[in-house]
Design a protein around this motif. Structure first.
Motif, mmCIF file in Angstrom:
data_model
loop_
_atom_site.group_PDB
_atom_site.id
_atom_site.type_symbol
_atom_site.label_atom_id
_atom_site.label_comp_id
_atom_site.label_asym_id
_atom_site.label_seq_id
_atom_site.Cartn_x
_atom_site.Cartn_y
_atom_site.Cartn_z
ATOM 1 N N HIS A 8 0.840 -1.192 0.000
ATOM 2 C CA HIS A 8 0.000 0.000 0.000
ATOM 3 C C HIS A 8 0.876 1.244 0.000
ATOM 4 O O HIS A 8 2.073 1.177 0.250
ATOM 5 C CB HIS A 8 -0.961 -0.006 1.189
ATOM 6 N N MET A 9 0.242 2.375 -0.283
ATOM 7 C CA MET A 9 0.984 3.627 -0.382
ATOM 8 C C MET A 9 0.083 4.750 0.107
ATOM 9 O O MET A 9 -1.112 4.736 -0.150
ATOM 10 C CB MET A 9 1.371 3.868 -1.846
ATOM 11 N N THR A 10 0.649 5.710 0.777
ATOM 12 C CA THR A 10 -0.072 6.922 1.147
ATOM 13 C C THR A 10 0.315 7.989 0.139
ATOM 14 O O THR A 10 1.490 8.193 -0.140
ATOM 15 C CB THR A 10 0.307 7.376 2.570
ATOM 16 N N LEU A 11 -0.693 8.648 -0.410
ATOM 17 C CA LEU A 11 -0.473 9.622 -1.464
ATOM 18 C C LEU A 11 -1.230 10.897 -1.118
ATOM 19 O O LEU A 11 -2.404 10.849 -0.766
ATOM 20 C CB LEU A 11 -0.983 9.042 -2.795
ATOM 21 N N THR A 12 -0.568 12.026 -1.203
ATOM 22 C CA THR A 12 -1.210 13.317 -0.973
ATOM 23 C C THR A 12 -1.385 14.005 -2.316
ATOM 24 O O THR A 12 -0.427 14.136 -3.076
ATOM 25 C CB THR A 12 -0.352 14.203 -0.047
ATOM 26 N N ILE A 13 -2.611 14.429 -2.601
ATOM 27 C CA ILE A 13 -2.919 15.086 -3.875
ATOM 28 C C ILE A 13 -3.533 16.444 -3.571
ATOM 29 O O ILE A 13 -4.505 16.530 -2.821
ATOM 30 C CB ILE A 13 -3.898 14.251 -4.718
ATOM 31 N N ASN A 14 -2.988 17.502 -4.154
ATOM 32 C CA ASN A 14 -3.551 18.843 -4.008
ATOM 33 C C ASN A 14 -4.561 19.058 -5.118
ATOM 34 O O ASN A 14 -4.219 18.968 -6.301
ATOM 35 C CB ASN A 14 -2.453 19.907 -4.075
ATOM 36 N N LEU A 15 -5.814 19.315 -4.750
ATOM 37 C CA LEU A 15 -6.890 19.505 -5.715
ATOM 38 C C LEU A 15 -7.433 20.920 -5.636
ATOM 39 O O LEU A 15 -7.525 21.492 -4.544
ATOM 40 C CB LEU A 15 -8.043 18.531 -5.421
ATOM 41 N N PRO A 16 -7.846 21.470 -6.774
ATOM 42 C CA PRO A 16 -8.525 22.766 -6.739
ATOM 43 C C PRO A 16 -9.878 22.614 -6.026
ATOM 44 O O PRO A 16 -10.444 21.523 -5.958
ATOM 45 C CB PRO A 16 -8.734 23.126 -8.208
ATOM 46 N N GLU A 17 -10.395 23.703 -5.520
ATOM 47 C CA GLU A 17 -11.636 23.689 -4.738
ATOM 48 C C GLU A 17 -12.791 23.025 -5.487
ATOM 49 O O GLU A 17 -13.549 22.250 -4.902
ATOM 50 C CB GLU A 17 -12.013 25.120 -4.341
ATOM 51 N N GLN A 30 -22.298 8.034 -3.265
ATOM 52 C CA GLN A 30 -21.952 6.615 -3.201
ATOM 53 C C GLN A 30 -21.931 6.087 -1.774
ATOM 54 O O GLN A 30 -21.752 4.890 -1.553
ATOM 55 C CB GLN A 30 -20.591 6.372 -3.864
ATOM 56 N N GLY A 31 -22.078 6.969 -0.808
ATOM 57 C CA GLY A 31 -22.094 6.559 0.593
ATOM 58 C C GLY A 31 -20.740 6.118 1.115
ATOM 59 O O GLY A 31 -20.643 5.251 1.979
ATOM 60 N N VAL A 32 -19.678 6.729 0.596
ATOM 61 C CA VAL A 32 -18.323 6.396 1.048
ATOM 62 C C VAL A 32 -17.595 7.688 1.404
ATOM 63 O O VAL A 32 -18.053 8.784 1.084
ATOM 64 C CB VAL A 32 -17.520 5.621 -0.036
ATOM 65 N N SER A 33 -16.443 7.557 2.041
ATOM 66 C CA SER A 33 -15.631 8.734 2.361
ATOM 67 C C SER A 33 -15.002 9.278 1.081
ATOM 68 O O SER A 33 -14.901 8.578 0.069
ATOM 69 C CB SER A 33 -14.528 8.366 3.350
ATOM 70 N N ALA A 34 -14.558 10.520 1.151
ATOM 71 C CA ALA A 34 -13.883 11.115 -0.005
ATOM 72 C C ALA A 34 -12.612 10.337 -0.342
ATOM 73 O O ALA A 34 -12.290 10.138 -1.512
ATOM 74 C CB ALA A 34 -13.559 12.580 0.274
ATOM 75 N N GLU A 35 -11.912 9.872 0.680
ATOM 76 C CA GLU A 35 -10.682 9.105 0.450
ATOM 77 C C GLU A 35 -10.976 7.801 -0.281
ATOM 78 O O GLU A 35 -10.285 7.431 -1.225
ATOM 79 C CB GLU A 35 -9.978 8.815 1.785
ATOM 80 N N GLU A 36 -12.035 7.093 0.173
ATOM 81 C CA GLU A 36 -12.399 5.830 -0.474
ATOM 82 C C GLU A 36 -12.895 6.072 -1.896
ATOM 83 O O GLU A 36 -12.577 5.331 -2.817
ATOM 84 C CB GLU A 36 -13.475 5.104 0.344
ATOM 85 N N CYS A 37 -13.644 7.132 -2.083
ATOM 86 C CA CYS A 37 -14.127 7.477 -3.414
ATOM 87 C C CYS A 37 -12.951 7.757 -4.352
ATOM 88 O O CYS A 37 -12.917 7.271 -5.479
ATOM 89 C CB CYS A 37 -15.049 8.693 -3.332
ATOM 90 N N ALA A 38 -11.971 8.535 -3.890
ATOM 91 C CA ALA A 38 -10.790 8.830 -4.706
ATOM 92 C C ALA A 38 -10.023 7.556 -5.030
ATOM 93 O O ALA A 38 -9.564 7.365 -6.159
ATOM 94 C CB ALA A 38 -9.888 9.827 -3.976
#
Length: 93
Positions: A8-17, A30-38
């Motif tokens: 596994h890997m931890t990844l940080t992504i900067n997204l525009p608003e 989808q009833g999931v967290s933003a992290e799981e969705c991404a």
């Protein structure tokens, strides 16, 4: 870096608003967290990205093309592609 064999890997992504807002809305739907969705979206993109039809990729490029560039393309580009690519004389209509 070589990530082969990494479980596994931890990844940080900067997204525009606006992308954060869209991701949050999709996650809620989808009833999931933003992290799981991404993670799911990335997994889907990696699995299908290489298999997308060429025509779909061309449509994306065409849609992003500025009107002034599109206006410079020859109207007979498809029927006379050998002329424009290789410089051979144009075919008779």
């Amino acid at each position: 870096m070589d990530y082969r064999g990494c479980s596994h890997m931890t990844l940080t992504i900067n997204l525009p608003e606006e992308e954060i807002t869209a991701l949050a809305a999709t996650a809620r739907a989808q009833g999931v967290s933003a992290e799981e969705c991404a993670r799911l979206l990335l997994k889907q993109a990696l699995a299908t990205g290489a298999r997308r039809p060429l025509s779909a990729r061309i449509r994306e490029i065409w849609a992003d093309m500025p009107d002034e560039v599109r206006a410079k393309l020859p109207a007979d580009g498809a029927s006379q592609h050998d002329h424009y690519i290789y410089g051979v004389p144009k075919k008779a209509p």
